[in-house]
Design a protein around this motif. Structure first.
Motif, PDB file in Angstrom:
ATOM      1  N   TRP A   1       0.939  -1.223  -0.144  1.00 56.47           N
ATOM      2  CA  TRP A   1       0.132   0.133   0.071  1.00 56.47           C
ATOM      3  C   TRP A   1       0.826   1.220   0.074  1.00 56.47           C
ATOM      4  CZ3 TRP A   1      -4.745  -0.856  -1.779  1.00 56.47           C
ATOM      5  CH2 TRP A   1      -5.285  -2.143  -1.408  1.00 56.47           C
ATOM      6  N   SER A   2       0.467   2.298   0.803  1.00 54.01           N
ATOM      7  CA  SER A   2       1.303   3.569   0.907  1.00 54.01           C
ATOM      8  C   SER A   2       2.791   3.432   1.186  1.00 54.01           C
ATOM      9  CB  SER A   2       0.307   4.618   1.372  1.00 54.01           C
ATOM     10  OG  SER A   2      -0.755   4.943   0.810  1.00 54.01           O
ATOM     11  N   ALA A   3       3.051   2.369   1.918  1.00 53.59           N
ATOM     12  CA  ALA A   3       4.504   2.061   2.131  1.00 53.59           C
ATOM     13  C   ALA A   3       5.367   2.178   0.816  1.00 53.59           C
ATOM     14  CB  ALA A   3       4.880   0.947   2.813  1.00 53.59           C
ATOM     15  N   SER A   4       4.662   1.982  -0.413  1.00 48.19           N
ATOM     16  CA  SER A   4       5.057   2.266  -1.658  1.00 48.19           C
ATOM     17  C   SER A   4       5.700   3.750  -1.938  1.00 48.19           C
ATOM     18  CB  SER A   4       3.984   1.915  -2.907  1.00 48.19           C
ATOM     19  OG  SER A   4       3.266   0.640  -2.487  1.00 48.19           O
ATOM     20  N   LYS A   5       5.094   4.565  -1.388  1.00 54.20           N
ATOM     21  CA  LYS A   5       5.425   5.954  -1.496  1.00 54.20           C
ATOM     22  C   LYS A   5       7.030   6.416  -1.238  1.00 54.20           C
ATOM     23  CE  LYS A   5       0.639   8.136  -1.217  1.00 54.20           C
ATOM     24  NZ  LYS A   5       0.001   6.819  -1.101  1.00 54.20           N
ATOM     25  N   GLY A   6       7.330   5.539  -0.250  1.00 58.00           N
ATOM     26  CA  GLY A   6       8.915   5.777   0.007  1.00 58.00           C
ATOM     27  C   GLY A   6       9.776   5.272  -0.709  1.00 58.00           C
ATOM     28  N   VAL A   7       9.271   4.309  -1.474  1.00 62.07           N
ATOM     29  CA  VAL A   7      10.207   3.606  -2.722  1.00 62.07           C
ATOM     30  C   VAL A   7      10.345   4.871  -3.718  1.00 62.07           C
ATOM     31  CG1 VAL A   7      10.595   1.925  -4.465  1.00 62.07           C
ATOM     32  CG2 VAL A   7       9.503   1.490  -1.905  1.00 62.07           C
ATOM     33  N   LEU A   8       9.148   5.484  -4.191  1.00 62.75           N
ATOM     34  CA  LEU A   8       8.932   6.376  -5.191  1.00 62.75           C
ATOM     35  C   LEU A   8       9.874   7.648  -4.605  1.00 62.75           C
ATOM     36  CD1 LEU A   8       8.176   7.145  -7.796  1.00 62.75           C
ATOM     37  CD2 LEU A   8       5.908   7.675  -7.113  1.00 62.75           C
TER      38      LEU A   8
ATOM     39  N   ALA B   1      15.936  -1.717  -7.039  1.00 63.79           N
ATOM     40  CA  ALA B   1      16.030  -3.002  -6.514  1.00 63.79           C
ATOM     41  C   ALA B   1      17.115  -3.863  -6.982  1.00 63.79           C
ATOM     42  CB  ALA B   1      14.603  -3.768  -7.295  1.00 63.79           C
ATOM     43  N   ALA B   2      17.599  -3.592  -8.262  1.00 68.12           N
ATOM     44  CA  ALA B   2      18.864  -4.300  -8.727  1.00 68.12           C
ATOM     45  C   ALA B   2      20.099  -3.883  -7.954  1.00 68.12           C
ATOM     46  CB  ALA B   2      19.105  -4.186 -10.259  1.00 68.12           C
ATOM     47  N   PRO B   3      20.535  -2.677  -7.666  1.00 68.82           N
ATOM     48  CA  PRO B   3      21.794  -2.341  -6.994  1.00 68.82           C
ATOM     49  C   PRO B   3      21.700  -2.890  -5.593  1.00 68.82           C
ATOM     50  CG  PRO B   3      20.472  -0.414  -7.596  1.00 68.82           C
ATOM     51  CD  PRO B   3      20.015  -1.472  -8.288  1.00 68.82           C
ATOM     52  N   LEU B   4      20.739  -2.966  -5.085  1.00 70.56           N
ATOM     53  CA  LEU B   4      20.342  -3.204  -3.544  1.00 70.56           C
ATOM     54  C   LEU B   4      20.107  -4.906  -3.244  1.00 70.56           C
ATOM     55  CD1 LEU B   4      17.873  -0.838  -1.783  1.00 70.56           C
ATOM     56  CD2 LEU B   4      20.365  -1.222  -1.171  1.00 70.56           C
TER      57      LEU B   4
ATOM     58  N   ARG C   1      16.057  -3.764   3.247  1.00 65.39           N
ATOM     59  CA  ARG C   1      17.090  -3.301   2.734  1.00 65.39           C
ATOM     60  C   ARG C   1      17.444  -1.978   2.255  1.00 65.39           C
ATOM     61  NH1 ARG C   1      20.929  -7.015   2.047  1.00 65.39           N
ATOM     62  NH2 ARG C   1      21.821  -6.100   0.228  1.00 65.39           N
ATOM     63  N   LEU C   2      16.410  -1.429   1.617  1.00 66.36           N
ATOM     64  CA  LEU C   2      16.033  -0.002   1.121  1.00 66.36           C
ATOM     65  C   LEU C   2      16.251   0.874   2.565  1.00 66.36           C
ATOM     66  CD1 LEU C   2      13.275   1.577  -1.123  1.00 66.36           C
ATOM     67  CD2 LEU C   2      13.934   2.822   0.807  1.00 66.36           C
ATOM     68  N   TYR C   3      15.440   0.712   3.534  1.00 68.68           N
ATOM     69  CA  TYR C   3      15.773   1.693   4.670  1.00 68.68           C
ATOM     70  C   TYR C   3      16.975   1.405   5.498  1.00 68.68           C
ATOM     71  CZ  TYR C   3      11.101   3.568   3.775  1.00 68.68           C
ATOM     72  OH  TYR C   3      10.110   4.432   3.205  1.00 68.68           O
ATOM     73  N   ALA C   4      17.679   0.052   5.278  1.00 67.16           N
ATOM     74  CA  ALA C   4      18.938  -0.247   5.919  1.00 67.16           C
ATOM     75  C   ALA C   4      19.960   0.855   5.164  1.00 67.16           C
ATOM     76  CB  ALA C   4      19.223  -1.490   5.672  1.00 67.16           C
ATOM     77  N   ALA C   5      20.003   0.988   3.945  1.00 67.83           N
ATOM     78  CA  ALA C   5      20.589   1.838   3.041  1.00 67.83           C
ATOM     79  C   ALA C   5      20.575   3.238   3.636  1.00 67.83           C
ATOM     80  CB  ALA C   5      20.555   1.629   1.511  1.00 67.83           C
ATOM     81  N   LEU C   6      19.269   3.688   3.900  1.00 66.44           N
ATOM     82  CA  LEU C   6      18.922   5.105   4.129  1.00 66.44           C
ATOM     83  C   LEU C   6      19.301   5.366   5.456  1.00 66.44           C
ATOM     84  CD1 LEU C   6      15.548   5.811   2.249  1.00 66.44           C
ATOM     85  CD2 LEU C   6      18.035   6.270   1.459  1.00 66.44           C
TER      86      LEU C   6
ATOM     87  N   GLY D   1      21.200   3.221  13.250  1.00 69.03           N
ATOM     88  CA  GLY D   1      21.847   2.462  12.072  1.00 69.03           C
ATOM     89  C   GLY D   1      20.712   1.536  11.752  1.00 69.03           C
ATOM     90  N   ARG D   2      19.621   1.565  11.951  1.00 67.05           N
ATOM     91  CA  ARG D   2      18.666   0.442  11.833  1.00 67.05           C
ATOM     92  C   ARG D   2      17.740   0.768  10.532  1.00 67.05           C
ATOM     93  NH1 ARG D   2      17.200  -1.120  17.915  1.00 67.05           N
ATOM     94  NH2 ARG D   2      19.527  -1.107  18.567  1.00 67.05           N
ATOM     95  N   GLY D   3      17.499  -0.143   9.739  1.00 67.81           N
ATOM     96  CA  GLY D   3      16.322  -0.020   8.947  1.00 67.81           C
ATOM     97  C   GLY D   3      15.378  -1.157   9.133  1.00 67.81           C
TER      98      GLY D   3
END
Length: 373
Positions: A69-76, A189-192, A265-270, A343-345
């Motif tokens: 759902w709207s957690a998608s917005k963080g990806v965009l 997605a690919a680089p991560l 993994r996305l938020y771990a990077a951020l 340092g947590r995602g």
């Protein structure tokens, strides 16, 4: 039965809280869910349990995908931030710089930053719009381009629940030449090596969990004349997420499908300066621009909410006790967030949607423990 793929010492209370949700006796009893936490780039928690499907024939696994759902917005938001980081996009420039047709009906001065922070005055459609229309990218973006704002852009904040995805997504497409689906696949997605995608890849259809729509909200908030545009024309239907049309469409605000590990993994990077396992998603300056507050911390639909450039800051403990934490939550409870101080995602995904518009009790309890120092 809860599967403990990873559980480092110190996170036992988090495991117990997650497990307890499967024994609740209310609408928030889990049927299938997963939780992943990274700390300084290392996975320290990976828990899952329950079933993907209503028939309880497919156990939840580490590769199970859920519509977040709207957690998608963080990806965009990350996709847009990457292009701001390279100088291709600019939060303070008008959307019409990249999408000239958008300047129609008095929208020539609306900035990309106003779109990303829900201040563009376009949180719904003026023209009659059906649920089927939402699957037609060209139709919807042309409709938004010719539409006049529903309220004075920049004057207030009102959550752009669905339209955020087409507004930001069309800017991304015009600027890069890639559809949001292809951009997210290639540049996030690919680089991560993150298990997430906009829509559902054909090869992953068997991994998608069936969404269980929420019960009616017994404490529903009466929406004002600004916020109401978000939830009518058409009225949101949670069951649509189980339909083939939804899963094959590009709805960047609401139909990213991810495993808990993929989103974490996305938020771990951020949470670690924009980098993870040798992949750099954002520079420190780009990350700072992404999370800089934009406008007042008050949303006409969601109440007290501090928006940055497409992510929410941790006002009121939304993503733990530290003010520099940030992320995005989705209808029904799923969320992803970063807590840079530790340092947590973190990512939690569920197929049984809760009814609470704000503050799903499962998510609140998990993030409290997941961010505990």
């Amino acid at each position: 039965m809860i599967v403990e793929n990873v559980l480092r010492p110190g996170f036992e209370a988090l495991r117990d809280r997650f497990a307890a949700h499967f024994a609740r006796d209310d609408e928030f009893r889990e049927l299938g869910a997963a939780l992943v936490v990274y700390r300084h780039g290392e996975k320290v928690v990976e828990l899952y349990g329950g079933w993907q499907d209503d028939a309880a024939s497919q156990p939840w696994g580490e590769r199970t995908l859920t519509n977040i759902w709207s957690a998608s917005k963080g990806v965009l938001a990350l996709a847009i931030a990457q292009q701001v980081d390279t100088g291709v996009l600019d939060y303070d420039a008008p959307v019409a710089r990249w999408w000239p047709e958008f300047a129609q009906a008095g929208k020539g001065s609306i900035t990309l930053g106003q779109v990303m922070s829900h201040r563009a005055g376009l949180n719904g459609f003026s023209e009659p719009t059906t649920a089927q229309d939402l699957y037609d990218w060209e139709l919807v973006t042309a409709r938004l381009a010719r539409q006049a704002p529903l309220w004075q852009p920049g004057s207030l904040v009102a959550y752009h629940g669905m339209t955020y995805g087409w507004l930001a997504g069309e800017v991304l497409r015009r600027a890069t030449g890639l559809t949001p689906r292809d951009y997210i696949a290639a540049h996030i997605a690919a680089p991560l090596q993150a298990d997430l995608a906009l829509g559902v890849p054909a090869a992953r259809a068997a991994d998608v969990a069936t969404i269980v729509p929420p019960q009616a909200d017994g404490k529903a908030v009466e929406l004002n004349s600004f916020a109401i545009h978000c939830v009518r024309n058409p009225v949101p239907d949670a069951a649509a997420a189980n339909q083939p049309g939804w899963r094959s469409a590009q709805l960047p605000a609401v139909n990213v499908h991810a495993s808990a590990d993929g989103l974490a993994r996305l938020y771990a990077a951020l949470a670690n300066g924009g980098r993870l396992d040798g992949a750099t998603l954002l520079s420190p300056a780009g990350l700072a621009r992404l999370v800089a507050p934009r406008g007042a911390a008050e949303d006409q639909m969601l109440g007290a909410r501090q928006w940055a450039a497409g992510v929410a800051l941790s006002l009121g403990g939304l993503y733990g006790p530290r003010a520099d934490a940030f992320g995005h939550s989705g209808w029904g409870g799923s969320f992803g967030c970063a807590d840079p101080a530790s340092g947590r995602g973190i990512a939690y995904i569920t197929r049984r949607m809760g009814s609470a518009l704000n503050g799903d009790p499962r998510a609140r309890g998990l993030v409290e423990l997941a961010t505990k120092m």
